[in-house]
Design a protein around this motif. Structure first.
Motif, mmCIF file in Angstrom:
data_model
loop_
_atom_site.group_PDB
_atom_site.id
_atom_site.type_symbol
_atom_site.label_atom_id
_atom_site.label_comp_id
_atom_site.label_asym_id
_atom_site.label_seq_id
_atom_site.Cartn_x
_atom_site.Cartn_y
_atom_site.Cartn_z
ATOM 1 N N GLU A 1 0.828 -1.201 0.000
ATOM 2 C CA GLU A 1 0.000 0.000 0.000
ATOM 3 C C GLU A 1 0.865 1.254 0.000
ATOM 4 O OE1 GLU A 1 -3.745 1.903 2.575
ATOM 5 O OE2 GLU A 1 -2.620 0.171 3.342
ATOM 6 N N ILE A 2 1.921 1.237 0.794
ATOM 7 C CA ILE A 2 2.828 2.382 0.847
ATOM 8 C C ILE A 2 3.513 2.580 -0.502
ATOM 9 C CG2 ILE A 2 4.991 3.213 1.848
ATOM 10 C CD1 ILE A 2 4.110 1.973 4.499
ATOM 11 N N THR A 3 3.919 1.499 -1.140
ATOM 12 C CA THR A 3 4.575 1.587 -2.454
ATOM 13 C C THR A 3 3.661 2.264 -3.467
ATOM 14 O OG1 THR A 3 5.927 -0.375 -2.025
ATOM 15 C CG2 THR A 3 5.608 0.263 -4.331
ATOM 16 N N LYS A 4 2.386 1.905 -3.457
ATOM 17 C CA LYS A 4 1.431 2.526 -4.389
ATOM 18 C C LYS A 4 1.280 4.013 -4.121
ATOM 19 C CE LYS A 4 -1.329 -1.660 -5.212
ATOM 20 N NZ LYS A 4 -2.667 -2.307 -5.037
ATOM 21 N N LEU A 5 1.239 4.384 -2.838
ATOM 22 C CA LEU A 5 1.139 5.798 -2.494
ATOM 23 C C LEU A 5 2.357 6.569 -2.998
ATOM 24 C CD1 LEU A 5 -0.177 5.707 1.202
ATOM 25 C CD2 LEU A 5 -1.401 6.571 -0.806
ATOM 26 N N VAL A 6 3.528 5.987 -2.812
ATOM 27 C CA VAL A 6 4.763 6.645 -3.248
ATOM 28 C C VAL A 6 4.773 6.795 -4.769
ATOM 29 C CG1 VAL A 6 7.264 6.396 -3.402
ATOM 30 C CG2 VAL A 6 6.092 5.884 -1.254
ATOM 31 N N GLU A 7 4.407 5.745 -5.484
ATOM 32 C CA GLU A 7 4.398 5.798 -6.950
ATOM 33 C C GLU A 7 3.408 6.832 -7.455
ATOM 34 O OE1 GLU A 7 3.577 1.755 -7.930
ATOM 35 O OE2 GLU A 7 5.687 1.117 -7.781
ATOM 36 N N GLU B 1 -6.596 15.204 -3.566
ATOM 37 C CA GLU B 1 -5.456 14.796 -4.387
ATOM 38 C C GLU B 1 -4.125 15.154 -3.737
ATOM 39 O OE1 GLU B 1 -5.682 13.010 -7.186
ATOM 40 O OE2 GLU B 1 -7.831 12.920 -6.773
ATOM 41 N N HIS B 2 -4.190 15.850 -2.614
ATOM 42 C CA HIS B 2 -2.963 16.344 -1.993
ATOM 43 C C HIS B 2 -2.847 15.982 -0.518
ATOM 44 C CE1 HIS B 2 -1.512 19.024 -5.285
ATOM 45 N NE2 HIS B 2 -2.778 18.943 -5.655
ATOM 46 N N MET B 3 -3.698 15.093 -0.025
ATOM 47 C CA MET B 3 -3.663 14.752 1.393
ATOM 48 C C MET B 3 -3.779 13.244 1.585
ATOM 49 S SD MET B 3 -5.904 17.860 3.096
ATOM 50 C CE MET B 3 -4.935 18.003 4.581
ATOM 51 N N VAL B 4 -3.000 12.739 2.521
ATOM 52 C CA VAL B 4 -3.067 11.340 2.933
ATOM 53 C C VAL B 4 -3.318 11.331 4.437
ATOM 54 C CG1 VAL B 4 -1.777 9.177 3.196
ATOM 55 C CG2 VAL B 4 -1.507 10.556 1.110
ATOM 56 N N ILE B 5 -4.236 10.508 4.871
ATOM 57 C CA ILE B 5 -4.608 10.438 6.284
ATOM 58 C C ILE B 5 -4.094 9.131 6.881
ATOM 59 C CG2 ILE B 5 -6.481 10.563 7.949
ATOM 60 C CD1 ILE B 5 -6.211 13.054 6.145
ATOM 61 N N VAL B 6 -3.385 9.221 7.989
ATOM 62 C CA VAL B 6 -2.957 8.041 8.743
ATOM 63 C C VAL B 6 -3.652 8.102 10.092
ATOM 64 C CG1 VAL B 6 -1.027 6.728 9.683
ATOM 65 C CG2 VAL B 6 -0.717 8.084 7.587
ATOM 66 N N THR B 7 -4.430 7.078 10.396
ATOM 67 C CA THR B 7 -5.208 7.101 11.636
ATOM 68 C C THR B 7 -5.563 5.678 12.048
ATOM 69 O OG1 THR B 7 -7.124 8.155 12.709
ATOM 70 C CG2 THR B 7 -7.456 7.294 10.479
ATOM 71 N N GLN C 1 -13.519 8.344 9.449
ATOM 72 C CA GLN C 1 -14.833 8.566 8.856
ATOM 73 C C GLN C 1 -14.871 9.875 8.077
ATOM 74 O OE1 GLN C 1 -17.317 6.376 8.747
ATOM 75 N NE2 GLN C 1 -18.372 7.829 7.405
ATOM 76 N N ALA C 2 -14.312 10.927 8.665
ATOM 77 C CA ALA C 2 -14.306 12.229 7.989
ATOM 78 C C ALA C 2 -13.471 12.177 6.716
ATOM 79 C CB ALA C 2 -13.764 13.297 8.930
ATOM 80 N N ALA C 3 -12.355 11.445 6.760
ATOM 81 C CA ALA C 3 -11.482 11.346 5.595
ATOM 82 C C ALA C 3 -12.148 10.570 4.467
ATOM 83 C CB ALA C 3 -10.168 10.681 5.996
ATOM 84 N N ILE C 4 -12.845 9.512 4.807
ATOM 85 C CA ILE C 4 -13.553 8.727 3.790
ATOM 86 C C ILE C 4 -14.622 9.580 3.111
ATOM 87 C CG2 ILE C 4 -15.123 6.789 3.443
ATOM 88 C CD1 ILE C 4 -13.552 5.288 5.609
ATOM 89 N N GLU C 5 -15.357 10.332 3.930
ATOM 90 C CA GLU C 5 -16.410 11.185 3.378
ATOM 91 C C GLU C 5 -15.841 12.265 2.469
ATOM 92 O OE1 GLU C 5 -18.439 12.655 6.794
ATOM 93 O OE2 GLU C 5 -19.379 10.727 7.281
ATOM 94 N N ALA C 6 -14.613 12.720 2.777
ATOM 95 C CA ALA C 6 -13.988 13.761 1.966
ATOM 96 C C ALA C 6 -13.251 13.201 0.755
ATOM 97 C CB ALA C 6 -13.027 14.570 2.827
ATOM 98 N N GLY C 7 -13.153 11.875 0.656
ATOM 99 C CA GLY C 7 -12.492 11.250 -0.474
ATOM 100 C C GLY C 7 -10.986 11.186 -0.376
ATOM 101 N N TYR C 8 -10.458 11.292 0.845
ATOM 102 C CA TYR C 8 -9.015 11.265 1.037
ATOM 103 C C TYR C 8 -8.487 9.834 1.033
ATOM 104 C CZ TYR C 8 -9.445 16.128 2.643
ATOM 105 O OH TYR C 8 -9.700 17.466 2.734
ATOM 106 N N GLN C 9 -7.205 9.706 0.681
ATOM 107 C CA GLN C 9 -6.528 8.425 0.824
ATOM 108 C C GLN C 9 -6.279 8.177 2.312
ATOM 109 O OE1 GLN C 9 -3.393 8.035 -2.603
ATOM 110 N NE2 GLN C 9 -3.581 10.194 -2.081
ATOM 111 N N VAL C 10 -6.625 6.991 2.782
ATOM 112 C CA VAL C 10 -6.511 6.672 4.201
ATOM 113 C C VAL C 10 -5.654 5.432 4.375
ATOM 114 C CG1 VAL C 10 -7.758 6.088 6.321
ATOM 115 C CG2 VAL C 10 -8.786 7.656 4.664
ATOM 116 N N VAL C 11 -4.699 5.514 5.294
ATOM 117 C CA VAL C 11 -3.908 4.349 5.689
ATOM 118 C C VAL C 11 -4.196 4.100 7.166
ATOM 119 C CG1 VAL C 11 -1.627 3.321 5.902
ATOM 120 C CG2 VAL C 11 -2.098 4.924 4.035
ATOM 121 N N LEU C 12 -4.612 2.885 7.487
ATOM 122 C CA LEU C 12 -4.985 2.559 8.859
ATOM 123 C C LEU C 12 -3.803 1.947 9.606
ATOM 124 C CD1 LEU C 12 -8.563 1.107 8.294
ATOM 125 C CD2 LEU C 12 -7.917 3.416 9.007
#
Length: 541
Positions: A65-71, A160-166, A174-185
């Motif tokens: 997952e991290i590799t895809k984010l970096v690419e 397109e410019h934010m990644v959420i780690v939580t 929940q807020a990040a999903i609703e906003a369409g952000y990339q989320v890493v758990l």
């Protein structure tokens, strides 16, 4: 991975603690994740806080997952990575990226001038990693709101410019999903200060360009050693920390002069201070001192040199220090996984903001003004100037006490004093030191045998802030704030960053005052001139 320890005069006491732990089967029990090691009161917390023991293995599941984010970031030209996070969410990535020499902008501040520095970078190339277990951390929430507005103002989609780690199930997820952000758990069974090898440490570091797989490899290589009673670097180090503290040597001077790892003592400081500083006990890490000067201090070096030294690669260092801190908690009889006093200053901050409404904050009236420095607090003896105040603070330190300097300022401001390339490195370094309020630590340390620590606010509130309020009642406190000339609005909140920063400073002072601890606030009416004046006065003491 080696831990070289010269026990010196404390050898018998340290060996006795080690023998007791081995006889109780503690090393194997810790390696197996036994939540009962810290007593029945700590059991429920420990049951959900031991996931860090397995991160060298379990975090490998994140690598694809991290590799895809970096690419994706590379393909979109997002090469300015900003990390918005506090404490455990920021300190490990800062060490990782500094050690591997990759650029990462860390925002663990509410100073508006420092935030504006980050905002000045090309916004179209900026990727913001918002790291928070819950999302409720006021500093990180403010950074998220500020950057969302900055992206929208630039005609860019924040998603397109934010990644959420939580953590899974957090309000931020929940807020990040609703906003369409990339989320890493992240692993929810890992506390913030033990999260260096979790998503909180790996995601922002990898996006900045660090090789995070190697960190997991390094930690995995040392992990088998942590299961036994012999040749166990985590046990050796934990026994050293705990036994010294039991016998009154509770100031741990951390040195990394001979190490290729950059900044690890700052990470260790939070891990140990927040884990052990409670119930009137604790170990106070001291970063930046050259040597132990009083009999309540001792030195542990990062790297191959030193009477007590921890030598090994960064990934292994993370795991060994975490293990050692857990062992020290067992020795001291405290729960190394909670932070019962951290919320107090946060609650005070909220109360001050609410009580003040739209009016001025309760900053008080200065007892004296010395040039660009105002002095607030109670200082006996009718002080006439700043030199009198600093002298009183040094004399107020008890026999086994310490002085803590806490600066709510821009920690990058000193670099403005000498632009890179205009003079030699030695000249630039000297100029920077002369403009850096952190230089005050060394100046005052030179004038006392007692431990002197330095912390940037509000960053230290998620670190030594727990020790200040929950540890031994031995601290003397010098807080430094500064005038704000270019504030930043926090969208959707009734305060600016500058107002929040001052409220945090006053809230922490309120917490210290409630314990009757000596505390003075210096306010710089002109930040540049104020730092210069403060350092010149300290040099003449």
């Amino acid at each position: 991975m080696t831990v070289e320890v010269n026990l010196g005069d404390g050898g018998k006491a340290v060996e006795a603690v080690r023998n007791e732990l081995v006889a109780d089967g503690a090393p194997a029990a810790l390696a197996a994740g036994d939540p009962g090691l810290w007593g029945p009161k700590a059991r429920s917390e420990a049951e959900i806080r031991l996931g860090w023991l397995n991160l060298p293995l379990t975090s490998r599941e994140l690598l694809p997952e991290i590799t895809k984010l970096v690419e994706k970031a590379q393909a979109e030209g997002l090469d300015h990575v900003v990390l918005a996070g506090m404490g455990g969410s920021s300190l490990a990535p800062e060490v990782i990226c500094a050690t591997q020499d990759v650029p990462l902008t860390v925002l663990d501040t509410t100073d508006p001038h420092q935030v504006r520095r980050a905002l000045a970078a090309p916004i179209e190339r900026t990727l913001v990693v918002v790291s928070s277990k819950s999302g409720g951390t006021i500093e990180t929430d403010s950074h998220r709101r500020i950057y969302e507005k900055a992206f929208r103002d630039a005609g860019l989609d924040p998603a397109e410019h934010m990644v959420i780690v939580t953590d899974p199930g957090s309000p931020l997820e929940q807020a990040a999903i609703e906003a369409g952000y990339q989320v890493v758990l992240a692993d929810p069974n890992v506390g913030g200060r033990y999260s260096a090898l979790s998503a909180f440490g790996l995601v922002p570091s990898a996006l900045a360009g660090a090789d995070v797989r190697s960190l997991l490899d390094e930690a995995a290589a040392v992990q088998p050693l942590l299961e036994g009673a012999e040749g166990n670097p985590g046990l050796d180090l934990g026994v050293l920390l705990g036994a010294h503290a039991l016998h009154g040597r509770d100031k741990l001077v951390l040195r990394d002069a001979a190490s290729d790892i950059i900044g690890l003592p700052d990470w260790i400081e939070q891990l140990i201070a927040e884990s052990t500083g409670k119930e009137g006990k604790g170990i106070l890490p001291v970063v930046g001192a050259d040597a132990a000067e009083a009999d309540d201090q001792y030195v542990v070096s990062i790297g191959p040199d030193g009477a007590a030294a921890v030598d090994g690669p960064l990934g292994a260092q993370f795991l060994v220090w975490e293990y050692a801190t857990a062992v020290a908690g067992r020795v001291l009889g405290i729960n190394p996984f909670d932070q019962p006093n951290v919320a107090e200053s946060k609650e005070n901050t909220t109360a001050i903001l609410e009580e003040s409404g739209d009016g001025p904050l309760p900053a008080g009236t200065p007892i004296l003004t010395d040039g660009p420095v105002e002095v607030y607090g109670e200082v006996p003896g009718d002080p006439k100037n700043l030199a009198d105040v600093l002298t009183w603070l040094l004399r107020a330190i008890s026999e086994r006490g310490y002085l803590a300097i806490m600066a709510y300022l821009d920690r990058e401001a000193a670099f403005d004093a000498a632009p890179v390339g205009e003079s030699s490195f030695e000249e630039m370094t000297e100029t920077w030191a002369g403009a850096d309020v952190a230089t005050l630590r060394a100046l005052l340390d030179y004038r006392t045998d007692h431990a002197v620590t330095f912390g940037w606010g509000p960053r230290f509130l998620h670190s030594t802030g727990q020790y200040h309020k929950g540890g031994p009642a031995a601290g003397v406190f010098l807080q430094i704030t500064g005038a704000v000339t270019d504030d930043v609005e926090v969208p959707g909140r009734p305060y600016t960053l500058g107002r929040l920063q001052l409220a945090q400073a006053l809230g922490d002072l309120r917490a210290l005052a409630s314990r009757g601890r000596p505390a003075v606030r210096l306010h710089l009416t002109d930040r540049v001139a104020g730092v210069r004046h403060l350092l010149s006065v300290a040099e003449e003491l």
